[in-house]
Motif scaffolding. Structure first.
Motif, PDB file in Angstrom:
ATOM      1  N   UNK A  40       0.837  -1.188  -0.023  1.00 48.68           N
ATOM      2  CA  UNK A  40      -0.052  -0.129   0.084  1.00 48.68           C
ATOM      3  C   UNK A  40       0.892   1.224  -0.050  1.00 48.68           C
ATOM      4  N   UNK A  41       0.517   2.260  -0.620  1.00 49.09           N
ATOM      5  CA  UNK A  41       1.272   3.576  -0.758  1.00 49.09           C
ATOM      6  C   UNK A  41       1.266   4.289   0.865  1.00 49.09           C
ATOM      7  N   UNK A 101       0.382   1.339   8.860  1.00 49.26           N
ATOM      8  CA  UNK A 101       0.571   0.296   7.562  1.00 49.26           C
ATOM      9  C   UNK A 101       1.583  -0.989   8.264  1.00 49.26           C
ATOM     10  N   UNK A 102       0.914  -2.272   8.301  1.00 55.27           N
ATOM     11  CA  UNK A 102       1.595  -3.283   8.926  1.00 55.27           C
ATOM     12  C   UNK A 102       2.670  -3.840   8.191  1.00 55.27           C
ATOM     13  N   UNK A 103       3.666  -4.487   8.440  1.00 53.88           N
ATOM     14  CA  UNK A 103       4.918  -4.735   7.747  1.00 53.88           C
ATOM     15  C   UNK A 103       4.621  -6.436   7.669  1.00 53.88           C
ATOM     16  N   UNK A 104       5.502  -6.980   6.805  1.00 51.22           N
ATOM     17  CA  UNK A 104       5.458  -8.445   6.382  1.00 51.22           C
ATOM     18  C   UNK A 104       5.598  -9.476   7.793  1.00 51.22           C
ATOM     19  N   UNK A 105       6.427  -8.648   8.507  1.00 47.77           N
ATOM     20  CA  UNK A 105       6.555  -9.429   9.860  1.00 47.77           C
ATOM     21  C   UNK A 105       5.554  -9.259  10.881  1.00 47.77           C
ATOM     22  N   UNK A 106       4.908  -8.198  10.701  1.00 49.14           N
ATOM     23  CA  UNK A 106       3.535  -8.136  11.634  1.00 49.14           C
ATOM     24  C   UNK A 106       2.531  -9.345  11.229  1.00 49.14           C
ATOM     25  N   UNK A 159       2.684  -9.104  -2.446  1.00 46.05           N
ATOM     26  CA  UNK A 159       2.146  -9.450  -3.633  1.00 46.05           C
ATOM     27  C   UNK A 159       2.869  -9.425  -4.911  1.00 46.05           C
ATOM     28  N   UNK A 160       3.768  -8.249  -5.164  1.00 42.65           N
ATOM     29  CA  UNK A 160       4.543  -8.159  -6.456  1.00 42.65           C
ATOM     30  C   UNK A 160       5.427  -9.236  -6.423  1.00 42.65           C
TER      31      UNK A 160
END
Length: 467
Positions: free
Chosen positions: A107-108, A118-123, A136-137
């Motif tokens: 997300x921007x 905005x939550x991180x991948x680790x979150x 997702x990219x």
């Protein structure tokens, strides 16, 4: 999992809750679901080693051409697999190991102004108890690096430059059998819905509107409340209420229906129909157990209805002959019930065989399965007076002789009665998930409604200032 309280985000490691007064659901539930899926896939000779299941979750949308976002509900199959609540996620499972990967949307940074942190991948890795999380990219890159030999998907993907095999295999509907952790969440959802049914029953009274309840002839419209038939009519003294509630918790659902008079007192006609449906409901609850065919239970309920309608005088003649001409469908047009889980009409309702038992007069059954332990089902027999069905039967030379035309005319506009409970099939029978606090007999219902009258609060339409 994270929940939102007063616009602040509270992270709860690998669990879901709506506060200390609610049920806590561990992410272990979804890990068990993934294990079940992978175990089934590993027995399939068409799935080679190195295969991955790849699923796409629900997509964020706006209403028509506006910026208004409807309340998002995750795709049920995606929630069952990962427990993810947010939109625009993908997920993958390594079939050989059961390892789970989530792919979250990037997300921007400007979204933080409108949506909070905005939550991180680790979150998200911690929140959902999965093994890895990427953007997702990065889907194609990650799966290429993991040397995925095949992708099992529920829709076609072309972004990866390859043709993907559909995720169809024998036993894919094994989700009909719930784990003990799933049953516990469903049990909780049914407890909340049971309490809600009692509270609604206590408060109903003439003068309310159908957007507060459903009553009268509307109760004969099986899927009432759509745009073409909105809940707009005012409840009238002497009518029956028809209240079908299916509250859910963390996407696991419930389904309970109660029917009772608006004024709190059954007429002789209302009592007769309600007692008839209660009798079939109780008979099915008693007979439901492993090894029993759902079709046979439906037929039993249908026969009981005909026997009771004969006692009332609405039908006449030999019940066996009524069954032969399918007279029961005139008053009981839907199936006895359905499987329940992360959808009210859960996966697996249709058999893996596409053949339907039309010749036996039961084309509208949601399922025809043989009951097994850990199936969660609704039991919802009903008797309805639907003009379209009555008119057709009265013009059917095979059915007309069994109908007491004059008395049937007196029941037009009655609506319908359905008594619906949720059960889980056990090793020896069935556990009733509808709480005992939900009144079922006429006497119990009238007692609860009389108690509720002592604490009625005023309605907006009662307020003279709004007149």
């Amino acid at each position: 999992m994270f929940t939102i309280f007063h616009s602040s985000i509270v992270l709860v490691r690998s669990a879901f809750t709506r506060g200390p007064h609610t049920l806590t659901v561990s992410a272990e539930l979804f890990k068990l679901n993934r294990q079940k899926l992978c175990e089934r896939l590993r027995t399939n000779s068409e799935v080679p080693r190195g295969g991955f299941v790849l699923l796409q979750g629900g997509i964020s949308e706006t209403r028509h051409c506006s910026d208004h976002e409807p309340v998002f509900r995750q795709e049920s199959y995606f929630h069952w697999t990962f427990g993810v609540e947010e939109p625009d996620f993908y997920g993958a499972i390594e079939v050989d190991t059961g390892k789970a990967i989530l792919f979250q949307p990037k997300l921007p940074e400007s979204y933080a102004v409108w949506m909070g942190k905005l939550l991180s991948t680790e979150d998200f890795r911690n929140s959902y108890g999965v093994d890895e999380v990427y953007w997702s990219s990065e889907i194609a890159k990650v799966l290429t690096e993991k040397k995925a030999s095949i992708l099992l998907v529920m829709m076609s993907f072309t972004e990866f430059g390859k043709t993907c095999k559909q995720a169809t295999f024998d036993g894919i509907s094994n989700r009909v059998l719930k784990t003990e952790m799933e049953i516990e969440v469903i049990r909780y959802a049914n407890r909340i819905t049971s309490e809600a049914q009692v509270e609604v029953m206590k408060q109903v009274r003439p003068g309310m509107y159908e957007y507060q309840l459903v009553s009268g002839p509307s109760g004969a419209i099986l899927w009432y409340g759509h745009a073409g038939a909105p809940n707009a009519k005012q409840l009238k003294d002497g009518e029956m209420c028809f209240v079908d509630l299916n509250g859910e918790y963390y996407h696991y659902t419930s389904d309970i229906t109660c029917c009772y008079p608006v004024n709190g007192k059954f007429t002789e006609k209302q009592r007769g129909i309600h007692d008839a449906v209660c009798k079939s409901n109780k008979a099915v609850l008693k007979a439901a157990k492993p090894g029993v065919c759902w079709v046979d239970l439906h037929k039993m309920a249908d026969r009981i209805h005909l026997e009771e309608l004969k006692k009332i005088g609405l039908v006449r003649g030999d019940v066996d002959e009524m069954v032969k001409v399918r007279l029961g469908r005139v008053f009981f047009p839907h199936g006895l019930g359905h499987l329940l889980g992360v959808d009210t009409l859960d996966v697996g309702n249709c058999n893996e065989s596409t053949e339907r038992r039309e010749a036996e007069g039961v084309p509208n059954l949601r399922t025809e399965r043989i009951l097994q332990p850990n199936m969660v089902m609704t039991v919802e027999p009903g008797i309805y007076f639907i003009d379209a069905h009555l008119d057709k039967a009265l013009n059917n030379p095979e059915q007309t002789p069994f109908l007491n035309t004059d008395l049937i005319e007196e029941y037009r506009g009655f609506g319908g009665v359905r008594v619906e409970d949720t059960i889980v099939i056990t090793e020896n029978g069935a556990e009733l998930l509808t709480c005992a606090s939900v009144p079922r007999t006429v006497e119990e219902i009238e007692a609860v409604m009389a108690e509720g009258k002592k604490s009625h609060v005023s309605l907006p339409q009662d307020d003279a200032r709004l007149s």
